[in-house]
Design an enzyme around this catalytic site. Sequence first.
Site, PDB file in Angstrom:
ATOM      1  CD  GLU A 151      -1.465  -2.424   1.709  1.00  0.00           C
ATOM      2  OE1 GLU A 151      -2.229  -3.404   1.668  1.00  0.00           O
ATOM      3  OE2 GLU A 151      -0.282  -2.501   2.128  1.00  0.00           O
ATOM      4  N   PRO A 158      11.780 -13.200   0.110  1.00  0.00           N
ATOM      5  CG  PRO A 158      12.665 -14.548   1.776  1.00  0.00           C
ATOM      6  CD  PRO A 158      13.066 -13.631   0.671  1.00  0.00           C
ATOM      7  CG  MET A 179      13.452  -4.899   4.450  1.00  0.00           C
ATOM      8  SD  MET A 179      12.194  -6.082   3.945  1.00  0.00           S
ATOM      9  CE  MET A 179      10.779  -5.000   3.757  1.00  0.00           C
ATOM     10  N   GLY A 180      13.296  -2.993   0.300  1.00  0.00           N
ATOM     11  CA  GLY A 180      13.255  -1.850  -0.591  1.00  0.00           C
ATOM     12  C   GLY A 180      13.995  -2.020  -1.895  1.00  0.00           C
ATOM     13  CD  GLU A 181      18.814  -4.055  -2.196  1.00  0.00           C
ATOM     14  OE1 GLU A 181      19.823  -3.353  -2.370  1.00  0.00           O
ATOM     15  OE2 GLU A 181      18.869  -5.285  -1.971  1.00  0.00           O
ATOM     16  CG  ASN A 222       2.046  -4.039  -7.851  1.00  0.00           C
ATOM     17  OD1 ASN A 222       1.646  -4.310  -8.980  1.00  0.00           O
ATOM     18  ND2 ASN A 222       2.369  -2.816  -7.492  1.00  0.00           N
ATOM     19  CD  GLU A 258       6.394  -2.646  -7.250  1.00  0.00           C
ATOM     20  OE1 GLU A 258       7.142  -3.594  -6.923  1.00  0.00           O
ATOM     21  OE2 GLU A 258       6.132  -1.699  -6.488  1.00  0.00           O
TER      22      GLU A 258
END
Length: 419
Positions: free
Chosen positions: A59, A267, A308-310, A334, A337
């Site tokens: 989100e 994961p 995270m975030g990659e 999603n 992407e």
Amino acid sequence: MRQLYTLIFSSMLPLVLLRLYWRGIKAPPYRQRWRERLGCYRSEPIADAIWFHAVSVGEAEAAFPLIKLMQSRHPQSRFLVTTTTPTGSARVQSVLGDSVEHVYLPYDLPGVVKRFLDHFQPRIAVVMEKEIWPNLFAACAARRIPLFVINARLSARSAKSYRKIPSLVKPALANLSLIAAQTEDDKNRFIEIGAVPERVRVLGNIKFDVTIDEATIAAGQALKQRLFAGRFVWIIASSHQGEEEVFLKLYPNLKAEIPELLLLIVPRHPERFQAVRKLCEERGLSATMRSENRDVDAACDVYIADSMGELKMLYAAADVAFVGGSLVAVGGHNVLEPAAVGVPVMFGPQMFNFQEIAEQMPAAGAALQCDGEASIAEVLLRLHGDADFRNALIDKAKAFVEQNQGATARIADLLAESL
């Protein structure tokens, strides 16, 4: 009914906090900043904040373009972003930084909600997708704070659950200024559970407005050349418990057909990074963690992205993507992407949170839905062996995304009317 809901929630609060502490054993961020969930803050109060709530990573990622657009249109305004999960919190802090105030969403209890609203005094409240909080919604209405649910989606399964408690859900929905639904089906389901028909409009899905900057693509391609050169990289993105086992089971037979195959597993939840590594070891597969900063040699079977975030960057380092949450009853994640990045997209049968997209993309030749292990293996082998088929899938997926864009601007215009 709301009073009974409040009584039950209040009685369960000690258990809720205990569960938060328990989750914090494996994932320490759950134990941090827990006072925010009770409406207690160390920061100075602010007034007239434009407030967005995004539950978790998915989100939040969808909301970022809208928040940035609103910031550009209202540069003098203060912005507040709340999340529920630590992973969502980390993404907000990473992407938006000091340009917004950020705290966890408070628990839905009257006293807690009052402290939250007293502290931040939002001038408008914008909730992503389908969160319904009876006490919070009632408090916003009592303070005449315009309240919107945007990019709203409601699966048939969720609608069935909400219909069981109409005396709680319908009054909560009556407090909303507007529900901006993704599709006609979502609109109809919200009306079925009690939303005021005149306050539900279809404005599209802002996840189509995904932007992938060139630096992200370049970083993924560089990673491919540096670590994965000569390998056929199959990314298993946002995987959940019960899904990794499927791909690890398939891997040996697929490896026999595709000697250069490499599994890249991402994961969904950080607390499962080590569990996935253990699964690899139990099957006798060689696994490398991204955090180890080691070269990926020819003997490596699985590369685990414990970061995270990659994800967008990792999509750009892959040859084929399977989007998780779709082999178990999570409802999918999603798939737009990887389509926007330019990697062929596969997903499983459990896509009830993205039902319309899961139907439209395969119909447009823009993605491939697999119904089980045999189907997954068959599709991967075809994608590996047919470069023209891969490229056609990529082109059609990008076209599908572009044809459905524009919801972000429409929703920004709608919110501007209330500001």
